[in-house]
Design a protein around this motif. Structure first.
Motif, mmCIF file in Angstrom:
data_model
loop_
_atom_site.group_PDB
_atom_site.id
_atom_site.type_symbol
_atom_site.label_atom_id
_atom_site.label_comp_id
_atom_site.label_asym_id
_atom_site.label_seq_id
_atom_site.Cartn_x
_atom_site.Cartn_y
_atom_site.Cartn_z
ATOM 1 N N UNK A 103 51.012 3.137 4.103
ATOM 2 C CA UNK A 103 51.009 1.680 4.076
ATOM 3 C C UNK A 103 52.452 1.203 4.074
ATOM 4 N N UNK A 104 52.783 0.341 5.032
ATOM 5 C CA UNK A 104 54.160 -0.121 5.173
ATOM 6 C C UNK A 104 54.150 -1.621 5.478
ATOM 7 N N UNK A 105 54.704 -2.439 4.550
ATOM 8 C CA UNK A 105 55.387 -2.074 3.308
ATOM 9 C C UNK A 105 54.426 -1.848 2.154
ATOM 10 N N UNK A 106 55.000 -1.412 1.032
ATOM 11 C CA UNK A 106 54.272 -1.171 -0.214
ATOM 12 C C UNK A 106 55.099 -1.745 -1.354
ATOM 13 N N UNK A 107 54.438 -2.531 -2.202
ATOM 14 C CA UNK A 107 55.131 -3.162 -3.319
ATOM 15 C C UNK A 107 54.196 -3.255 -4.516
ATOM 16 N N UNK A 108 54.715 -2.916 -5.689
ATOM 17 C CA UNK A 108 54.022 -3.174 -6.951
ATOM 18 C C UNK A 108 54.839 -4.226 -7.691
ATOM 19 N N UNK B 39 59.863 -0.416 0.971
ATOM 20 C CA UNK B 39 59.257 0.889 0.734
ATOM 21 C C UNK B 39 57.886 0.989 1.379
ATOM 22 N N UNK B 40 57.467 2.235 1.595
ATOM 23 C CA UNK B 40 56.117 2.487 2.078
ATOM 24 C C UNK B 40 55.426 3.475 1.159
ATOM 25 N N UNK B 41 54.106 3.437 1.166
ATOM 26 C CA UNK B 41 53.271 4.312 0.349
ATOM 27 C C UNK B 41 52.642 5.379 1.220
ATOM 28 N N UNK B 42 52.733 6.622 0.791
ATOM 29 C CA UNK B 42 52.054 7.718 1.454
ATOM 30 C C UNK B 42 50.920 8.247 0.594
ATOM 31 N N UNK B 43 49.771 8.474 1.191
ATOM 32 C CA UNK B 43 48.602 9.042 0.502
ATOM 33 C C UNK B 43 48.239 10.344 1.186
ATOM 34 N N UNK B 44 48.071 11.395 0.397
ATOM 35 C CA UNK B 44 47.736 12.717 0.929
ATOM 36 C C UNK B 44 46.483 13.220 0.231
#
Length: 278
Positions: free
Chosen positions: A157-162, A139-144
């Protein structure tokens, strides 16, 4: 009884094939994030095959799904989430308006399970962030970010992990690209949020001698976040949105979103049929 269709491949997205689901009454683990009066806003209620995330819903609809609230199933139980379909099938995991009426000064359990209203300002929940990003797809994270003049800055951010709860819902981030500054993995302000555990007012996991989530600005605490000591970025402070030089006390931002979606080619299983999608 529920059954699952599994595709034994690396980096695939799995659509949970639910049989015999009674959708007459809306069922979701986090139904508290959707007011009763708008339960009819759920656009896929009655759907027997629930998508793992909003991107799978977009693919299942052949690209016709519209923005709105959907039932998704990243783990064993359905949850409600807002889907940004027109932007590519992103699952919205956070939205905040500066001076929001939603209080982001919450406990560990509240940040774990989510709070607010998925149609407005909310935090979907750290447990669901973990469930969504643990795979099998990357997964990736998008910030707007949106300023008062409606100027939009984006970042991914790619990749994204919690990670899971026993790690403190530790944040793991990959490469950054976008028009916004990289406020999470670059130590430009002597803060590094990548690889940090989550901190709330009742659970201090940060690197400061005080609890960063309790520190106030204009009488408002910081809220839960992946603090260092303390923050070059914090999208959960409801009286001011922080994102290094893009959003701060001098350069105000009006809105912020965090969204997730798969970052690689995935295989979707829907109604017993598999197909490759980008």
């Amino acid at each position: 009884m529920k059954s699952r269709c599994w595709l034994p491949a690396v980096a695939t997205v799995l659509l949970l094939c639910v049989t015999g689901a009674d959708m007459e009454h809306l069922q979701a683990e986090n139904l508290n994030l959707l007011p009763i009066k708008v339960h009819n806003m759920v656009l896929n209620r009655g759907m027997k095959v629930l998508p793992r995330d909003c991107y799978e819903m977009l693919i299942a609809s052949s690209g016709t799904a519209r923005d709105g609230v959907y039932l998704i199933q990243p783990n064993n139980s359905p949850i409600v989430a807002y889907c940004a379909m027109q932007e590519g099938g992103w699952t919205v995991v956070q939205h905040i308006t500066v001076n929001s009426s939603v209080d982001f000064d919450r406990t560990w359990d509240e940040y774990k399970n989510g709070f607010g209203d998925v149609t407005g300002d909310h935090w979907l929940g750290n447990e669901y962030l973990y469930q969504l990003t643990r795979g099998p797809a990357r997964y990736k994270l998008g910030v707007k970010l949106v300023d008062p003049d409606a100027v939009i800055k984006m970042g991914e951010y790619d990749p994204f992990l919690v990670e899971e709860e026993f790690t403190g819902y530790r944040l793991r981030l990959g490469l950054f690209q976008g028009t916004a500054l990289d406020a999470l993995t670059l130590d430009t302000e002597n803060y590094l949020h990548d690889n940090q555990k989550f901190t709330t007012k009742d659970r201090d996991n940060d690197n400061y001698f005080q609890n960063c989530a309790k520190l106030e600005f204009q009488g408002v605490p910081g809220g839960g976040w992946w603090y260092d000591a303390c923050a070059g970025a914090n999208l959960n402070r409801r009286n001011i949105i922080y994102w290094q030089k893009d959003c701060n006390k001098e350069r105000l931002c009006k809105y912020a979103w965090m969204m997730v979606r798969p970052s690689e080619t995935v295989k979707v299983i829907h109604s017993g049929h598999c197909k490759d999608e980008l």
